[in-house]
Write a protein that holds these residues in place. Structure first.
Motif, mmCIF file in Angstrom:
data_model
loop_
_atom_site.group_PDB
_atom_site.id
_atom_site.type_symbol
_atom_site.label_atom_id
_atom_site.label_comp_id
_atom_site.label_asym_id
_atom_site.label_seq_id
_atom_site.Cartn_x
_atom_site.Cartn_y
_atom_site.Cartn_z
ATOM 1 N N ALA A 178 43.892 -16.671 17.644
ATOM 2 C CA ALA A 178 43.865 -17.487 16.432
ATOM 3 C C ALA A 178 43.069 -16.788 15.329
ATOM 4 O O ALA A 178 43.465 -16.802 14.154
ATOM 5 N N ALA A 182 44.100 -15.731 11.562
ATOM 6 C CA ALA A 182 43.386 -16.365 10.454
ATOM 7 C C ALA A 182 42.796 -15.319 9.510
ATOM 8 O O ALA A 182 42.870 -15.454 8.279
ATOM 9 N N ILE A 307 39.975 -21.489 6.413
ATOM 10 C CA ILE A 307 40.939 -21.822 7.455
ATOM 11 C C ILE A 307 40.142 -22.466 8.579
ATOM 12 O O ILE A 307 39.156 -21.905 9.065
ATOM 13 N N ALA A 309 39.990 -24.586 12.329
ATOM 14 C CA ALA A 309 40.620 -24.927 13.607
ATOM 15 C C ALA A 309 39.659 -25.792 14.405
ATOM 16 O O ALA A 309 38.433 -25.696 14.252
ATOM 17 N N ASN A 317 46.001 -26.475 13.870
ATOM 18 C CA ASN A 317 45.313 -25.339 14.493
ATOM 19 C C ASN A 317 44.467 -25.767 15.699
ATOM 20 O O ASN A 317 43.255 -25.543 15.752
ATOM 21 N N ALA A 356 52.925 -16.813 17.090
ATOM 22 C CA ALA A 356 52.652 -17.733 15.983
ATOM 23 C C ALA A 356 53.357 -17.316 14.693
ATOM 24 O O ALA A 356 53.527 -18.132 13.784
ATOM 25 N N GLU A 381 47.587 -23.521 8.224
ATOM 26 C CA GLU A 381 47.550 -24.663 9.138
ATOM 27 C C GLU A 381 48.432 -24.445 10.365
ATOM 28 O O GLU A 381 48.725 -25.383 11.118
ATOM 29 N N TYR A 382 48.824 -23.195 10.592
ATOM 30 C CA TYR A 382 49.561 -22.850 11.816
ATOM 31 C C TYR A 382 49.270 -21.391 12.135
ATOM 32 O O TYR A 382 50.019 -20.487 11.770
ATOM 33 N N ILE A 383 48.147 -21.174 12.827
ATOM 34 C CA ILE A 383 47.711 -19.814 13.161
ATOM 35 C C ILE A 383 47.838 -19.518 14.648
ATOM 36 O O ILE A 383 47.610 -18.392 15.078
ATOM 37 N N ILE A 384 48.251 -20.518 15.419
ATOM 38 C CA ILE A 384 48.338 -20.354 16.875
ATOM 39 C C ILE A 384 49.493 -21.241 17.354
ATOM 40 O O ILE A 384 49.723 -22.308 16.779
#
Length: 412
Positions: A178, A182, A307, A309, A317, A356, A381-384
């Motif tokens: 992640a 990021a 960012i 999580a 995240n 991802a 908002e979508y790193i993993i």
């Protein structure tokens, strides 16, 4: 009428879920028929003598004639269960059953939960080593630091099957994947960032070790007693390599100018006042569950360019170990690996980071109640990947198997 307490409602539903007959979350289901006299004579005496003799002559035949090759022991002494602390092995059993359920649900691996009432680390090690022959792998779970380090190292030396402490390495793999994504989105490089890790237990030390392997040179940690530095006399042998901060630093100094803050501690461990002192475009991972080290909404307000999580499934995240341990073990078991080694962990990091960036199938969006136009595209908002992404097994397990073969620990 008073509003219902969400926490009390969750407690009620969780207790009902676990108490519903049959109690708990696991059962044993035979994989072969046993409905006739012939079946009985093959499953047990006299037919069972044939595989017994084969295995006695060649122990590797156990993988051919028993469930060993797809069976993992989830073992705990109950000394560090979730955020609940030292509740003991029996109280930890619901968590271990849950771990076994996740092994089956996500990677089709059978798992037995084994709770050990151990006198000390040596006793625990001896117990696990004694039961190990029947399993293809050992997943150590919820064991307090620093005993967890001693236990894992001893068992990895003694056993010829994968021994894996998920609280350490599973967490480190997901965080590293992640973070890699990021930082790219923030226009920063792993080798040129300051990382502050709040929490120096099993997860914190493993994350620090993983980030150093990936090229991060400035990694600092803190625990309940302050920042880790060489002047502290209370640090274990596992903590000492990371005691690199200046001796006059406090937590505020460690966080000041940090590009990355990773919380693996408890609620409130990251002070809100420190957020304004972070570097521009920071990465904030507040992973305590269910209550993060700092309120994500507050972090977003104070650091709008961050960012963020968490470990929660209801926020973007989610850094969740279920993205790692089932697929690491699946890849290791598929090639009968002797251990899960650093090249296999790095392969998992790379696979998760790359996945991802791939377009997300509609079936994954549907699993999360999203339409084709809603989120789940590589970005802040979508790193993993999401845990319910069915591609995880192919991507992560496949990469782990290749790494095991290339690093020489695969039996086949």
């Amino acid at each position: 009428m008073a509003e219902a307490d969400p926490q009390e409602d969750l407690k009620r539903r969780a207790l009902e879920y676990h108490a519903r007959a049959p109690a708990g979350k696991l059962s044993v289901i035979p994989s072969k028929p046993c409905i006739s006299q012939e079946d009985l004579s093959l499953a047990y005496t006299p037919g069972v003598a044939a595989p017994v003799r084969e295995i006695a002559a060649d122990p590797d035949k156990a993988y051919d004639y028993t469930a060993k090759g797809n069976l993992v022991a989830v073992v705990s002494n109950g000394t560090a269960v979730l955020g609940l602390g030292n509740v003991g092995p029996l109280a930890g059993k619901p968590v271990m059953e849950g771990k076994a359920l996740l092994f089956k649900r996500f990677a089709d691996i059978d798992a037995f939960d084994i709770e050990v009432q151990a006198r000390d680390a040596e006793h625990f090690i001896d117990v696990v080593a004694a039961i190990a022959p029947g399993f293809g792998g050992i997943n150590l779970e919820d064991i307090a630091a620093p005993v967890c380090f001693q236990v894992e190292e001893a068992l990895q030396t003694r056993l010829e099957i994968p021994v894996f402490h998920d609280d350490q390495h599973g967490t480190a793999v997901i965080v590293a994947a992640a973070l890699r994504n990021a930082l790219e989105l923030q226009g920063k490089e792993l080798g040129r960032v300051k990382v502050a890790i709040v929490g120096a237990g099993a997860a914190g030390l493993a994350i620090a070790r993983m980030l150093r392997t990936l090229g991060v040179t400035e990694v600092f940690l803190s625990d309940l007693h302050g920042v880790l530095h060489s002047g502290r006399a209370d640090l274990s042998a596992w903590h000492q390599p990371f005691a690199v901060a200046p001796q006059d630093w406090d937590l505020a100094a460690m966080l000041r100018g940090a590009d990355v803050v990773i919380g693996v501690s408890v609620r409130g461990a990251i002070p809100e006042a420190a957020l304004s002192t972070l570097a521009s475009k920071p990465v904030i991972f507040a992973l305590a569950n269910p209550d993060p080290e700092v309120d994500p909404a507050v972090a977003r307000r104070l650091c709008p360019d961050a960012i963020i999580a968490t470990g929660r499934s209801d926020l973007p995240n989610q850094v969740n170990n279920v993205l790692g341990f089932p697929f690491l073990f699946r890849g290791a078991l598929d090639c009968r690996a002797r251990r899960i080694n650093p090249p296999m962990l790095l392969a998992a990091v790379d696979a998760l980071a790359r996945l991802a960036r791939e377009p997300v199938p509609d079936m994954v969006r549907a699993a999360y109640g999203l339409t084709a136009t809603q989120g789940l595209a590589f970005g802040p908002e979508y790193i993993i990947p999401k845990p319910l992404d069915p591609r995880l097994r192919q991507w992560v397990s496949g990469a782990v198997t290749v790494a095991a073969r290339e690093s020489g620990v695969a039996r086949r």
